[in-house]
Design an enzyme around this catalytic site. Structure first.
Site, mmCIF file in Angstrom:
data_model
loop_
_atom_site.group_PDB
_atom_site.id
_atom_site.type_symbol
_atom_site.label_atom_id
_atom_site.label_comp_id
_atom_site.label_asym_id
_atom_site.label_seq_id
_atom_site.Cartn_x
_atom_site.Cartn_y
_atom_site.Cartn_z
ATOM 1 N N CYS A 1 0.833 -1.205 0.000
ATOM 2 C CA CYS A 1 0.000 0.000 0.000
ATOM 3 C C CYS A 1 0.868 1.255 0.000
ATOM 4 O O CYS A 1 0.587 2.228 -0.705
ATOM 5 C CB CYS A 1 -0.944 -0.010 1.193
ATOM 6 S SG CYS A 1 -0.139 -0.041 2.816
ATOM 7 N N GLY B 1 -1.385 -9.758 9.248
ATOM 8 C CA GLY B 1 -0.386 -9.999 8.211
ATOM 9 C C GLY B 1 0.564 -8.823 8.068
ATOM 10 O O GLY B 1 1.785 -8.993 7.990
#
Length: 298
Positions: free
Chosen positions: A121, A156
Site C-alpha cells: 500500500c 499480516g
C-alpha cells in the site's frame, strides 16, 4: 474472472470489479464456509466455494484472470498452477512471484506478464511521486514515510513490517527511479482513525527545474486520481535548498493523503483501498490489451 480469497480486501475488491466495464467477476474462492465475503458474493450472483484454488482449477470453464488476496505462501503455491492452466494472476499478497506494478510508472511494460504483483500500500501511494520526480531529474535518494490507521493494519501487515519496508524501499529504486530508497511505515493509533498520510522526500540537483518537477507531480497525481479518487496532495510540493540537514542535497518534499472510497472498507482505510483500486486498474488495462491484441472490442 475470479477472486481468490474472501476476506476484507477481497470483498472490497469485488465491489470495485462489479462496477468495471472491462471485468466480469464470476467466482469467489475461499476456505471458510462461514466467510462473510463468500456470503456477500453469493448474494451478488457469483459462484462461490470454500474448497480453495483446486476447486476453481477443476472447473470445466476456467477464468482468464485471477485476483488473489490470500497470503504470500498460498499464492506462491497457487501461482504455478495458474500459469499451467493459462490463467493470468494479479497478486495482492507479498509473494512477489511476478514483477511489481505501479500503474502510472510501469504498467505498460508488464501487460503481457502472466503474473503481476501489487507491491505494498505504501508503494502504491508513494512510488508514483518518486517516479514523477525521477522522470524530470536524477534522484540520488528518496525516502517515504507511510502513516496508516492502526486498526486498518491486520495481523499480516503487523507480522511483516520488515518485509513491507524492504519491498517498498526496493520499489522506490527499481520502479520509482531513485538511486537509493528507504521506506518507513507508521501505525497510527489515533481514535477516531486517521486516513492514510504519506510523506515523500526526494533529493534533487541544486539547479533542478522546480516548475517542471512540480508539474510532473501534479500530472501523476491526476493519473492516480483516475482510479483512486481519494488520492490527493495536501499542499504544493515544497522545495528546499541544500543544507547540512539534507546531506548537502536540494530536496523536494511531497505530502499526500489517501481516503478510501468506502465500498466495503471504511474511508479511513485508504491504505487498503489503494491496493484494491490499483489492482482493478491493472486488471482493466490487461483486459483492454488482451482484446486489442485479439482484435476485439468491448
Amino acid at each position: 474472472m475470479a477472486i481468490v480469497g474472501s476476506g476484507n480486501i477481497s470483498t472490497d475488491l469485488l465491489y470495485k470489479l462489479l462496477r468495471s466495464d472491462w471485468l466480469e467477476p464470476r467466482w469467489m474462492v475461499g476456505i471458510d464456509p462461514q466467510s462473510e465475503g463468500l456470503a456477500r458474493a453469493r448474494k451478488l450472483g457469483l459462484e462461490t466455494t470454500h474448497e480453495g484454488v483446486d476447486w476453481l482449477l477443476a472447473q470445466p470453464e476456467k477464468p482468464d484472470l485471477v485476483f488473489e488476496a490470500t497470503s504470500a505462501y498460498v499464492h506462491r503455491d497457487a501461482a504455478p498452477k495458474y500459469e499451467a492452466a493459462g490463467i493470468r494472476a494479479i497478486d495482492l499478497t507479498p509473494a512477489a512471484v511476478g514483477p511489481a506494478v505501479i500503474p502510472p510508472a510501469n504498467l505498460r511494460q508488464h501487460l503481457d506478464a502472466p503474473n503481476v504483483n501489487m507491491i505494498t500500500c505504501g508503494g502504491q501511494a508513494t512510488i508514483p511521486i518518486v517516479y514523477a520526480v525521477s522522470r524530470v531529474v536524477e534522484v540520488p535518494y528518496a525516502e517515504i514515510v507511510a502513516s496508516v490507521a492502526s486498526v486498518s493494519a491486520g495481523p499480516g501487515t503487523r507480522a511483516n513490517i520488515d518485509e513491507f519496508t524492504k519491498t517498498t524501499s526496493r520499489g522506490v529504486e527499481t520502479i520509482g527511479g531513485a538511486k537509493r530508497g528507504k521506506a518507513i511505515i507508521i501505525l497510527n493509533p489515533a481514535d477516531p482513525p486517521m486516513i492514510m498520510r504519506d510523506t515523500i522526500f526526494c533529493a534533487i540537483p541544486e539547479d533542478a527545474d522546480r516548475d517542471a518537477i512540480a508539474q510532473s507531480i501534479h500530472d501523476v497525481v491526476k493519473e492516480v486520481q483516475s482510479y483512486v479518487p481519494g488520492y490527493r496532495l495536501l499542499n504544493e510540493p515544497q522545495f528546499d535548498d541544500p543544507s547540512l540537514n539534507s546531506g548537502g542535497q536540494a530536496l523536494v518534499t511531497t505530502f499526500v493523503e489517501v481516503e478510501g472510497a468506502g465500498d466495503y472498507l471504511p474511508p479511513y482505510a485508504g491504505n487498503l483501498d489503494i491496493m484494491t483500486a490499483a489492482a482493478t486498474k491493472v486488471g482493466e488495462e490487461i483486459a483492454k490489451e488482451t482484446l486489442s491484441v485479439a482484435g476485439g472490442t468491448r
